[in-house]
Design a protein around this motif. Structure first.
Motif, PDB file in Angstrom:
ATOM      1  N   LYS A 110       0.812  -1.215   0.000  1.00 56.23           N
ATOM      2  CA  LYS A 110       0.000   0.000   0.000  1.00 56.23           C
ATOM      3  C   LYS A 110       0.851   1.274   0.000  1.00 56.23           C
ATOM      4  N   SER A 111       2.125   1.149  -0.361  1.00 55.98           N
ATOM      5  CA  SER A 111       3.054   2.290  -0.450  1.00 55.98           C
ATOM      6  C   SER A 111       3.294   2.969   0.898  1.00 55.98           C
ATOM      7  N   ILE A 112       3.109   2.227   1.985  1.00 51.31           N
ATOM      8  CA  ILE A 112       3.448   2.727   3.325  1.00 51.31           C
ATOM      9  C   ILE A 112       4.665   1.947   3.796  1.00 51.31           C
ATOM     10  N   TYR A 113       5.775   2.637   4.007  1.00 48.66           N
ATOM     11  CA  TYR A 113       7.008   1.964   4.422  1.00 48.66           C
ATOM     12  C   TYR A 113       7.027   1.808   5.939  1.00 48.66           C
ATOM     13  N   ILE A 114       7.318   0.606   6.384  1.00 45.68           N
ATOM     14  CA  ILE A 114       7.535   0.308   7.802  1.00 45.68           C
ATOM     15  C   ILE A 114       8.987  -0.116   7.966  1.00 45.68           C
ATOM     16  N   GLY A 115       9.719   0.567   8.841  1.00 46.76           N
ATOM     17  CA  GLY A 115      11.108   0.232   9.101  1.00 46.76           C
ATOM     18  C   GLY A 115      11.341  -0.046  10.572  1.00 46.76           C
ATOM     19  N   HIS A 116      12.222  -0.979  10.852  1.00 53.70           N
ATOM     20  CA  HIS A 116      12.581  -1.321  12.237  1.00 53.70           C
ATOM     21  C   HIS A 116      14.095  -1.390  12.345  1.00 53.70           C
ATOM     22  N   LEU A 117      14.660  -0.567  13.219  1.00 55.27           N
ATOM     23  CA  LEU A 117      16.098  -0.582  13.481  1.00 55.27           C
ATOM     24  C   LEU A 117      16.312  -0.898  14.951  1.00 55.27           C
ATOM     25  N   SER A 118      16.961  -2.014  15.220  1.00 55.30           N
ATOM     26  CA  SER A 118      17.193  -2.486  16.585  1.00 55.30           C
ATOM     27  C   SER A 118      18.632  -2.161  16.985  1.00 55.30           C
ATOM     28  N   ILE A 119      18.760  -1.360  18.053  1.00 54.18           N
ATOM     29  CA  ILE A 119      20.070  -0.849  18.462  1.00 54.18           C
ATOM     30  C   ILE A 119      20.687  -1.765  19.504  1.00 54.18           C
ATOM     31  N   GLY A 120      21.880  -2.271  19.201  1.00 53.24           N
ATOM     32  CA  GLY A 120      22.562  -3.190  20.111  1.00 53.24           C
ATOM     33  C   GLY A 120      23.859  -2.629  20.649  1.00 53.24           C
ATOM     34  N   THR A 121      23.915  -1.311  20.821  1.00 54.04           N
ATOM     35  CA  THR A 121      25.118  -0.683  21.355  1.00 54.04           C
ATOM     36  C   THR A 121      24.727   0.576  22.117  1.00 54.04           C
ATOM     37  N   LEU A 122      25.622   1.042  22.960  1.00 58.27           N
ATOM     38  CA  LEU A 122      25.396   2.298  23.665  1.00 58.27           C
ATOM     39  C   LEU A 122      25.383   3.440  22.656  1.00 58.27           C
ATOM     40  N   ILE A 123      24.407   4.327  22.779  1.00 58.76           N
ATOM     41  CA  ILE A 123      24.332   5.483  21.895  1.00 58.76           C
ATOM     42  C   ILE A 123      25.088   6.640  22.547  1.00 58.76           C
ATOM     43  N   ALA A 124      26.224   6.996  21.961  1.00 60.79           N
ATOM     44  CA  ALA A 124      27.060   8.056  22.518  1.00 60.79           C
ATOM     45  C   ALA A 124      27.940   8.633  21.412  1.00 60.79           C
ATOM     46  N   PRO A 125      28.119   9.952  21.394  1.00 60.33           N
ATOM     47  CA  PRO A 125      28.970  10.569  20.373  1.00 60.33           C
ATOM     48  C   PRO A 125      30.395  10.030  20.431  1.00 60.33           C
ATOM     49  N   GLU A 146      30.997   3.712  18.335  1.00 57.97           N
ATOM     50  CA  GLU A 146      30.345   3.034  17.215  1.00 57.97           C
ATOM     51  C   GLU A 146      28.852   3.306  17.203  1.00 57.97           C
ATOM     52  N   GLY A 147      28.317   3.722  18.363  1.00 58.22           N
ATOM     53  CA  GLY A 147      26.912   4.077  18.460  1.00 58.22           C
ATOM     54  C   GLY A 147      26.681   5.576  18.392  1.00 58.22           C
ATOM     55  N   ASP A 148      27.525   6.275  17.659  1.00 55.73           N
ATOM     56  CA  ASP A 148      27.349   7.712  17.506  1.00 55.73           C
ATOM     57  C   ASP A 148      25.963   7.986  16.914  1.00 55.73           C
ATOM     58  N   PRO A 149      25.180   8.862  17.541  1.00 61.84           N
ATOM     59  CA  PRO A 149      23.819   9.091  17.043  1.00 61.84           C
ATOM     60  C   PRO A 149      23.765   9.610  15.611  1.00 61.84           C
ATOM     61  N   GLU A 197      22.138   8.428  10.089  1.00 63.43           N
ATOM     62  CA  GLU A 197      22.463   8.198   8.678  1.00 63.43           C
ATOM     63  C   GLU A 197      21.946   6.841   8.224  1.00 63.43           C
ATOM     64  N   ALA A 198      22.098   5.820   9.094  1.00 67.91           N
ATOM     65  CA  ALA A 198      21.578   4.495   8.769  1.00 67.91           C
ATOM     66  C   ALA A 198      20.062   4.537   8.608  1.00 67.91           C
ATOM     67  N   TRP A 199      19.413   5.289   9.484  1.00 68.72           N
ATOM     68  CA  TRP A 199      17.959   5.407   9.400  1.00 68.72           C
ATOM     69  C   TRP A 199      17.540   6.103   8.109  1.00 68.72           C
ATOM     70  N   THR A 227      19.717  -4.412  12.241  1.00 70.45           N
ATOM     71  CA  THR A 227      20.301  -4.133  13.553  1.00 70.45           C
ATOM     72  C   THR A 227      21.432  -3.132  13.374  1.00 70.45           C
ATOM     73  N   PHE A 228      21.716  -2.425  14.457  1.00 68.24           N
ATOM     74  CA  PHE A 228      22.844  -1.502  14.452  1.00 68.24           C
ATOM     75  C   PHE A 228      23.652  -1.740  15.722  1.00 68.24           C
ATOM     76  N   PRO A 229      24.956  -2.080  15.571  1.00 70.11           N
ATOM     77  CA  PRO A 229      25.647  -2.369  14.307  1.00 70.11           C
ATOM     78  C   PRO A 229      25.111  -3.642  13.645  1.00 70.11           C
ATOM     79  N   ALA A 230      25.564  -3.889  12.422  1.00 69.96           N
ATOM     80  CA  ALA A 230      25.049  -5.027  11.676  1.00 69.96           C
ATOM     81  C   ALA A 230      25.346  -6.344  12.368  1.00 69.96           C
ATOM     82  N   VAL A 231      26.532  -6.449  13.000  1.00 69.14           N
ATOM     83  CA  VAL A 231      26.926  -7.634  13.755  1.00 69.14           C
ATOM     84  C   VAL A 231      27.033  -7.237  15.213  1.00 69.14           C
ATOM     85  N   ILE A 232      26.277  -7.936  16.066  1.00 68.67           N
ATOM     86  CA  ILE A 232      26.212  -7.579  17.486  1.00 68.67           C
ATOM     87  C   ILE A 232      26.738  -8.743  18.307  1.00 68.67           C
TER      88      ILE A 232
END
Length: 224
Positions: free
Chosen positions: A173-188, A191-194, A199-201, A214-219
């Motif tokens: 139906k032309s509605i995009y659903i995306g799921h990004l699962s974060i497996g690292t600490l988010i910090a500037p 590797e988890g730089d926001p 950019e990945a999103w 997933t982010f990163p691709a290999v956890i």
């Protein structure tokens, strides 16, 4: 101009997503509990010539969330992208062996119920227009059991089930659903730089060929 609504906006990932989409000409609607922090984010985005508005509300308060989403639609005309990433806080996580029913219930109220309500409010307009996107950011407990966040894992995996159902039903139906699962600490600066996650999103949104990543691709998870 397109509009992105960020549910759970903060000075980390939420701000980075706002900047990345704003750089592509998006207007930005920011929702979180802290009005003062939201004002700071709006000022920072405005300095970058990104139109942004603040909507102070607790996403777990469904009435407040509904009112804020309706106000966003009034202010911007439509929501083209909704990014969903509220964060209840690490202190709310409970180990699976110590978990009580109310611990699981609190996480469901923080994540699953607000997600359903947000979709209920925004999806009908997207279906009418024949386009739109929902971007759901979760923790890695959505993908695999992690005892130390037992109550959050119940909510995150339940949310993933809902996201998957949305994808399966809306992909034609032309509605995009995306799921990004974060497996690292988010910090500037890590590797988890926001900014890197943002950019990945944006890449997932722009290409719309990948439903889930997933982010990163290999956890690598710590051993129990």
């Amino acid at each position: 101009m397109k509009t992105i609504a960020i549910i759970g906006a903060g000075p980390g990932l939420g701000l980075s997503i706002a900047k990345r989409f704003g750089a592509e000409g998006f207007r930005v609607a920011l929702l979180s509990r802290n009005a003062a922090k939201l004002d700071t984010l709006v000022q920072e985005l405005s300095a970058l010539n990104i139109e942004a508005r603040a909507y102070p509300a607790d996403a777990s308060d469904l009435d407040a969330l509904r009112s804020s989403l309706q106000k966003m639609k009034q202010d911007f005309g439509s929501i083209d992208v909704l990014e969903f990433s509220p964060y209840a806080g690490f202190e709310t996580f409970v180990h699976a062996l110590q978990m009580r029913p109310e611990d699981a219930e609190a996480q469901l109220h923080s994540y699953v119920l607000p997600a359903i309500l947000a979709v209920n409010e925004i999806l009908p307009d997207m279906l009418t227009r024949g386009k739109g996107a929902f971007l759901f950011t979760t923790g890695y407990s959505a993908m695999t059991p992690m005892p130390m966040v037992g109550n959050a894992g119940i909510a995150m995996s339940g949310l993933r089930n809902y996201i998957t159902n949305l994808h399966n039903e809306l992909k034609t139906k032309s509605i995009y659903i995306g799921h990004l699962s974060i497996g690292t600490l988010i910090a500037p600066g890590t590797e988890g730089d926001p900014d890197i996650i943002a950019e990945a999103w944006y890449s997932m949104y722009a290409q719309q060929t990948t439903f889930e990543a997933t982010f990163p691709a290999v956890i690598s998870l710590p051993s129990n």
